[in-house]
Design an enzyme around this catalytic site. Structure first.
Site, PDB file in Angstrom:
ATOM      1  N   GLU A 168       8.480  -7.212 -10.469  1.00  0.00           N
ATOM      2  CA  GLU A 168       7.207  -7.958  -9.735  1.00  0.00           C
ATOM      3  C   GLU A 168       7.353  -9.317 -10.159  1.00  0.00           C
ATOM      4  O   GLU A 168       7.898  -9.850 -11.072  1.00  0.00           O
ATOM      5  CB  GLU A 168       6.099  -7.250 -10.540  1.00  0.00           C
ATOM      6  N   HIS A 187       8.699  -3.769  -6.812  1.00  0.00           N
ATOM      7  CA  HIS A 187       8.130  -3.332  -8.152  1.00  0.00           C
ATOM      8  C   HIS A 187       9.242  -2.740  -9.011  1.00  0.00           C
ATOM      9  O   HIS A 187       8.846  -1.817  -9.900  1.00  0.00           O
ATOM     10  CB  HIS A 187       7.006  -2.306  -7.920  1.00  0.00           C
ATOM     11  N   SER A 192       5.951  -5.357  -1.085  1.00  0.00           N
ATOM     12  CA  SER A 192       5.922  -3.993  -1.285  1.00  0.00           C
ATOM     13  C   SER A 192       6.235  -3.075  -0.270  1.00  0.00           C
ATOM     14  O   SER A 192       7.256  -3.125   0.207  1.00  0.00           O
ATOM     15  CB  SER A 192       4.690  -3.930  -2.020  1.00  0.00           C
ATOM     16  N   ALA A 193       5.353  -2.429   0.130  1.00  0.00           N
ATOM     17  CA  ALA A 193       5.410  -1.487   1.384  1.00  0.00           C
ATOM     18  C   ALA A 193       6.201  -2.119   2.451  1.00  0.00           C
ATOM     19  O   ALA A 193       7.007  -1.750   3.065  1.00  0.00           O
ATOM     20  CB  ALA A 193       4.327  -0.446   1.560  1.00  0.00           C
ATOM     21  N   GLY A 217       0.877  -1.192  -0.017  1.00  0.00           N
ATOM     22  CA  GLY A 217      -0.111   0.155  -0.099  1.00  0.00           C
ATOM     23  C   GLY A 217       0.909   1.351  -0.120  1.00  0.00           C
ATOM     24  O   GLY A 217       1.964   1.269  -0.812  1.00  0.00           O
TER      25      GLY A 217
END
Lengths: 234, 234
Positions: B185, B150, B113-114, B81
């Protein structure tokens, strides 16, 4: 205040500032002294030379603030690059306070990309990577709303799973009740004496909490943005 | 420490975590209790339900840290997020210190991700918009280098003038002498007992100051990254 806030300094396939050169020249004024803020890039001398090459043929004298400060400047230009680095150096050098005083006192302010982010209340709608940590995200606050420079529409058929720009701005609006003006590349915002107008050939896109995004036509009067309320989350 | 650091939680055209479900299941362990950190998104309950739907069929019990804390958890998963929002809430709730102690004490840590950004020393190589201001950029520091989740290669023929990911990481390296691992990714990094290995079908890309970027093949042992020096600019 007199502001010229460009989405970007270089358009695809054109020279530095070429796409907006007449607008920039008219804003700064031939015969003027322009103080250039090079802190968004690493090489301050080289960056200042680039701006000089673009603007001196138009009769504008360009001085780097890293060597000459703001003394004698009729206008200031904060160039693009990394906005976290730029804001950190505005704090570190004390230029943030100097700039706020100077521009409120009549010195004209021009920004491109990261320099346009600086004219907003905060850094919170930059596209840049947080490569260094400024002491705060509070920027120059010459306008009361946020701008997203280099605004880009979703790419049809894109398979990359990173957030689109529109998704990022929706997340901003989850946390902050502040309008965001998305300025597409090649466009700008001109603020003069309490009025705000879109410049350049493309529409802008306005994002507000609890409302669908809205297209604002090229050339539109958007002065209403100068008096909208803004509430930032802590 | 036992870490599983995913570039992304959803691959294009697949369900949430589907592309890495066997790896995730093996890492967390059927029969385990997983504490999910939902702070990168706004709706914590809905986000926790998404993770529960993906992992409970694999015999994993999912609890949101916003309701249940870390008590009784065998593993932690910090979801993707906005990483600024996530880090702000890690500070605000005190979970940052709790997580550091728990993971150093044997609780397994998974990020996407985050959440993968959080495992690094700082937030400085996130791709996210700084929608809120955390008190500092210092994150969990489970690995001594930075990761760019990413990671995306330059798009041939792109006319957008925003920086490519590679240009952003070059700017990071102008300011910080710290290796950055670009995870494309669909890939991940597994750290186990002092060894680090690339997972997933694609190569990773390593960025270091004063050296050309270097491709690291899928599946490679990259344990050397765990002992490289790192110097962050202030």
């Amino acid at each position: 205040m007199e502001l010229l806030l460009l989405s970007n300094s270089t358009n695809h396939g054109r020279a530095y500032l070429e796409h907006a050169l007449d607008t920039v020249t008219a804003f700064v004024g031939p015969g003027s002294v322009l103080a250039f803020v090079p802190y968004a890039l690493a090489d301050h001398d080289a960056y200042t030379a680039t701006v000089r090459t673009a603007l001196e043929p138009r009769g504008i004298t360009v001085r780097g603030v890293h060597t000459s400060g703001l003394t004698g400047a009729d206008a200031v230009f904060a160039g693009g690059g990394n906005s976290f680095r730029l804001l950190r150096d505005l704090y570190r050098t004390g230029l943030r306070d100097e700039l706020r005083d100077a521009v409120r006192g009549g010195v004209r302010y021009m920004g491109a990309s990261a320099g346009t982010n600086m004219a907003c209340p905060t850094l919170r709608t930059t596209n840049d990577m947080p490569i260094v940590q400024p002491p705060a995200f509070d920027a120059l606050g010459f306008v009361p709303f946020q701008i997203n420079p280099h605004y880009i529409d979703p790419r049809p058929g894109d398979t990359h799973m990173g957030e689109t720009r529109e998704q990022r701005l929706a997340e901003f609006l989850e946390c902050n009740d502040v309008p965001v003006l998305g300025l597409r590349e090649g466009t700008w915002l001109r603020v003069s004496d309490g009025a705000a107008t879109l410049g350049g050939p493309l529409d802008a896109r306005l994002f507000r909490r609890a409302a669908p995004p809205r297209e604002l036509p090229a050339g539109a009067d958007v002065s209403f943005l100068l008096s909208e309320p803004a509430a930032f989350d802590s």
